[in-house]
Design a protein around this motif. Structure first.
Motif, short mmCIF file in Angstrom:
data_model
loop_
_atom_site.label_atom_id
_atom_site.label_comp_id
_atom_site.label_asym_id
_atom_site.label_seq_id
_atom_site.Cartn_x
_atom_site.Cartn_y
_atom_site.Cartn_z
N HIS A 17 0.83 -1.21 0.00
CA HIS A 17 0.00 0.00 0.00
C HIS A 17 0.87 1.26 0.00
CE1 HIS A 17 -3.43 2.56 0.64
NE2 HIS A 17 -2.82 3.11 1.69
N ARG A 18 1.93 1.26 0.80
CA ARG A 18 2.83 2.42 0.86
C ARG A 18 3.49 2.67 -0.49
NH1 ARG A 18 7.57 1.46 4.49
NH2 ARG A 18 5.92 0.82 5.89
N ILE A 19 3.90 1.59 -1.17
CA ILE A 19 4.51 1.74 -2.50
C ILE A 19 3.50 2.28 -3.50
CG2 ILE A 19 5.47 0.45 -4.46
CD1 ILE A 19 6.85 -1.37 -2.34
N GLU A 20 2.31 1.67 -3.55
CA GLU A 20 1.29 2.13 -4.49
C GLU A 20 0.95 3.60 -4.26
OE1 GLU A 20 -1.26 -1.94 -5.37
OE2 GLU A 20 -1.98 -0.55 -3.82
N ASP A 21 0.68 3.94 -3.02
CA ASP A 21 0.33 5.32 -2.66
C ASP A 21 1.45 6.30 -2.99
OD1 ASP A 21 -2.23 5.66 -1.76
OD2 ASP A 21 -1.61 6.30 0.25
N GLY A 22 2.67 5.93 -2.61
CA GLY A 22 3.81 6.81 -2.80
C GLY A 22 4.12 7.07 -4.26
N ILE A 23 4.00 6.05 -5.10
CA ILE A 23 4.27 6.22 -6.52
C ILE A 23 3.17 7.04 -7.19
CG2 ILE A 23 4.50 5.04 -8.75
CD1 ILE A 23 6.98 4.74 -7.00
N ILE A 24 1.92 6.68 -6.94
CA ILE A 24 0.79 7.39 -7.56
C ILE A 24 0.74 8.85 -7.12
CG2 ILE A 24 -1.73 7.50 -7.72
CD1 ILE A 24 -0.49 5.21 -9.31
N ASN A 25 0.94 9.11 -5.84
CA ASN A 25 0.86 10.48 -5.33
C ASN A 25 2.18 11.24 -5.45
OD1 ASN A 25 -1.88 10.28 -4.57
ND2 ASN A 25 -1.28 9.12 -2.77
N ARG A 48 3.30 -4.94 -9.66
CA ARG A 48 2.67 -3.67 -10.02
C ARG A 48 3.48 -3.04 -11.15
NH1 ARG A 48 -0.31 -6.02 -7.36
NH2 ARG A 48 -1.56 -5.32 -5.58
N VAL A 49 2.78 -2.54 -12.16
CA VAL A 49 3.44 -1.84 -13.26
C VAL A 49 2.90 -0.41 -13.27
CG1 VAL A 49 3.86 -1.74 -15.74
CG2 VAL A 49 3.68 -3.96 -14.59
N PHE A 50 3.80 0.53 -13.03
CA PHE A 50 3.47 1.94 -13.01
C PHE A 50 4.06 2.60 -14.25
CE2 PHE A 50 3.95 0.54 -8.62
CZ PHE A 50 2.76 0.98 -8.04
N GLU A 51 3.48 3.73 -14.61
CA GLU A 51 4.02 4.51 -15.72
C GLU A 51 3.89 5.98 -15.38
OE1 GLU A 51 3.53 3.29 -20.07
OE2 GLU A 51 2.17 5.00 -19.89
N ARG A 52 4.83 6.78 -15.87
CA ARG A 52 4.75 8.23 -15.69
C ARG A 52 5.52 8.93 -16.80
NH1 ARG A 52 8.62 10.32 -10.76
NH2 ARG A 52 10.50 10.40 -12.00
N TYR A 53 5.22 10.20 -16.95
CA TYR A 53 5.92 11.02 -17.93
C TYR A 53 7.18 11.58 -17.28
CZ TYR A 53 6.99 14.61 -21.33
OH TYR A 53 7.62 15.39 -22.26
N SER A 54 8.30 11.49 -17.99
CA SER A 54 9.56 12.03 -17.50
C SER A 54 9.81 13.37 -18.19
CB SER A 54 10.71 11.06 -17.82
OG SER A 54 11.95 11.69 -17.60
N TYR A 55 9.67 14.45 -17.44
CA TYR A 55 9.92 15.78 -18.00
C TYR A 55 11.37 15.93 -18.43
CZ TYR A 55 5.34 16.87 -16.13
OH TYR A 55 4.00 16.86 -15.86
N MET A 56 12.27 15.39 -17.63
CA MET A 56 13.70 15.49 -17.92
C MET A 56 14.05 14.77 -19.23
SD MET A 56 16.64 16.59 -16.76
CE MET A 56 17.12 16.46 -15.07
N GLY A 57 13.50 13.60 -19.41
CA GLY A 57 13.81 12.81 -20.61
C GLY A 57 12.88 13.08 -21.77
N GLY A 58 11.72 13.71 -21.49
CA GLY A 58 10.76 14.00 -22.55
C GLY A 58 10.08 12.75 -23.09
N ASN A 59 9.85 11.76 -22.22
CA ASN A 59 9.24 10.51 -22.65
C ASN A 59 8.52 9.85 -21.47
OD1 ASN A 59 11.36 9.63 -21.09
ND2 ASN A 59 12.63 9.10 -22.83
N ARG A 60 7.90 8.72 -21.72
CA ARG A 60 7.24 7.98 -20.65
C ARG A 60 8.15 6.84 -20.20
NH1 ARG A 60 2.55 9.69 -19.36
NH2 ARG A 60 1.88 7.83 -18.26
N VAL A 61 8.12 6.57 -18.91
CA VAL A 61 8.90 5.47 -18.36
C VAL A 61 7.99 4.58 -17.53
CG1 VAL A 61 11.09 6.73 -18.33
CG2 VAL A 61 9.61 6.83 -16.35
N SER A 62 8.36 3.32 -17.44
CA SER A 62 7.58 2.38 -16.63
C SER A 62 8.44 1.87 -15.48
CB SER A 62 7.09 1.20 -17.48
OG SER A 62 8.16 0.44 -17.93
N LEU A 63 7.74 1.47 -14.44
CA LEU A 63 8.38 0.89 -13.25
C LEU A 63 7.61 -0.37 -12.89
CD1 LEU A 63 10.23 0.96 -10.69
CD2 LEU A 63 8.48 2.40 -9.63
#
Length: 107
Positions: A17-25, A48-63
């Motif tokens: 729960h801490r991981i899910e919450d921390g990554i999403i928020n 769990r597979v997360f995804e987010r936009y990387s402003y620094m890299g200008g692309n999407r990354v997954s975790l």
């Protein structure tokens, strides 16, 4: 790709729960793309597979985060991917490392 592996001790549900919450928020663009949970007796595995936009890299990354545990001993494996815009070589991994750093903060 960047990878983090650790053995941690604690309550499986609370850590998950801490991981899910921390990554999403932890990022306005982060999302939980997919999840999977298994249990055989007292042994559990959650992916769990997360995804987010990387402003620094200008692309999407997954975790990809995998927790494998029995009792209060939990093996964690986290692998990032997708942080480069190059066709043949991985040029920048800023986004991948930053995503993994967020998980390190949570842990």
């Amino acid at each position: 790709m960047a990878k983090l592996e650790r053995i941690i001790t604690g309550n499986f549900n609370e850590i998950l729960h801490r991981i899910e919450d921390g990554i999403i928020n932890g990022s306005v663009s982060a999302s939980l793309e997919e999840s999977s949970d298994f249990r055989i007796g007292d042994t559990r595995c959650s992916v769990r597979v997360f995804e987010r936009y990387s402003y620094m890299g200008g692309n999407r990354v997954s975790l990809n985060v995998t927790l494998f545990g029995n009792g209060d001993t939990i093996q964690l494996s986290a692998i990032t991917s997708g942080g480069s815009q190059a066709m043949f070589f991985k040029i920048n991994t800023f986004g991948e490392e930053a995503f993994l750093d967020k998980l390190r903060e949570i842990l």
